[in-house]
Design an enzyme around this catalytic site. Sequence first.
Site, short mmCIF file in Angstrom:
data_model
loop_
_atom_site.label_atom_id
_atom_site.label_comp_id
_atom_site.label_asym_id
_atom_site.label_seq_id
_atom_site.Cartn_x
_atom_site.Cartn_y
_atom_site.Cartn_z
CG HIS A 118 -106.81 -48.35 18.98
ND1 HIS A 118 -105.98 -49.95 17.82
CD2 HIS A 118 -107.55 -49.12 19.52
CE1 HIS A 118 -106.87 -50.47 18.63
NE2 HIS A 118 -108.01 -50.85 19.34
CG ASP A 148 -102.94 -50.22 16.99
OD1 ASP A 148 -103.07 -49.48 18.22
OD2 ASP A 148 -103.90 -50.33 16.26
CB SER A 222 -108.40 -52.88 19.73
OG SER A 222 -109.39 -53.37 18.86
#
Length: 463
Positions: A118, A148, A222
């Site tokens: 992402h 992911d 992230s």
Amino acid sequence: MKRFGNLFLVSLLSGATTLGAYKLLFDGDLTHSKSVVTVAPENYSRNVGLGAEAIDFTEAADKTVHTVVHVKNVSYRTTSDPMLEFFYGFKGGQQQEQVGTGSGVIISEDGYIVTNNHVVKDASEIEITLNNKKTYKAKLIGTDAKMDIAVLKIDADEKLPYTVFADSDNVKVGEWVLAVGNPYNLTSTVTAGIVSAKARNLDTNGIQSFIQTDAAVNPGNSGGALVNTHGELIGINTMISSQTGSYVGYSFAVPSNITRKIIQDIMEFGNVQRGILGIEGTELNGSFSKELGIKESQGFYVKKTSKGSGAEKSGLTKGDIIIKLDNQNIATFAELSGYINTKRPNDKVQVTFIRNQKTMTVPVTLSKIDIAIAEYKGLDLEDINATDKKKFKIDYGVKIKDINNEKLNGYANDLKGAIILSIGNTKAVDVESVSKILSNIDENQSVQIELITTNGQVIRLIL
């Protein structure tokens, strides 16, 4: 069907080899593959029984901060002005730059980097900033949206510091960990905490076996590293559980064993190799066990096996309770799926189960994911492939592979090959999610289905 609650198809199931097999895989038989991952020794000692004040985090932090990078994602979106279009017939648009940021982890001295999918999704340009402030353009090597994870490559003018991978199966709840990210393009940021839980199932459409930690992680982190006190990678930070979008106490990471397997598959095959045991069922708890009339309250209860799957060929059947895969104890679905996600199709797994109060073990060869089929009211459903996605301009859905319902034979030409987009107003992402949806729908209940026919027409049916 309702009484089995959250019955769903175990079809995540893709595999990386164990650590020893992984080493053999890259350095031995597969001469055309490229090793980009370094594995840490297994026999490191833990800081057991020590408070944070008694542990020196500086070595782990120093090892890790130089391996964590800032990732800048630049994409372009064409915007239009409806007023200009209406009054002047102007149908052009302006390109608007959009910038997203996150973190990544260097995994080899020649510039391979792992991050979250992402973080780089829909990127037109990807820029990497190292901890020493040097910047490079990155090439996207491959992604796995389901888990992911994405792999990038930069061509640096020097050998880069890189992280080594620990065995995430050996991580213990309560173990001290550091979360390292580079969210603001300054220098890497370090936070400390403990492992709060393993094999955490957040009921997402992708991975369902997270490492949970209370080390502070915010959105810009992230793709950053979760490391043990030796600075060895045990996970890639991927999400937080928060209504505000900011850290409120818990963070989640993709385990290093699963991450390593995804990297391996992308480097060798260009995509992730997924496999399945080929079973449907539900994890046990006190209430389910009481409803089923069995003594066991932990494990995975098999409702049925898929036709032609390894589970069916090995003799697994309804009523079996899986309690162990190889040497890994299985008490929940997340533990089962997490372990299978470190394996590949055609790998053999020793499945230990309870049948009629007797413990048995059989070898099961994992099947390819493409045999995973869900059945609903005489419709055999399968996952769509890249050709389907391109043809129908969609990125999700399940295909009607075959029709075994006489009442629908008159519509066979329209239905066979059609893509189901939703069932009962719930998005039909893939076979796995559809199986979960159907497990909560009574067989006699009528449900609205939205689908795209083979000629591109979107229709709705009541089945």
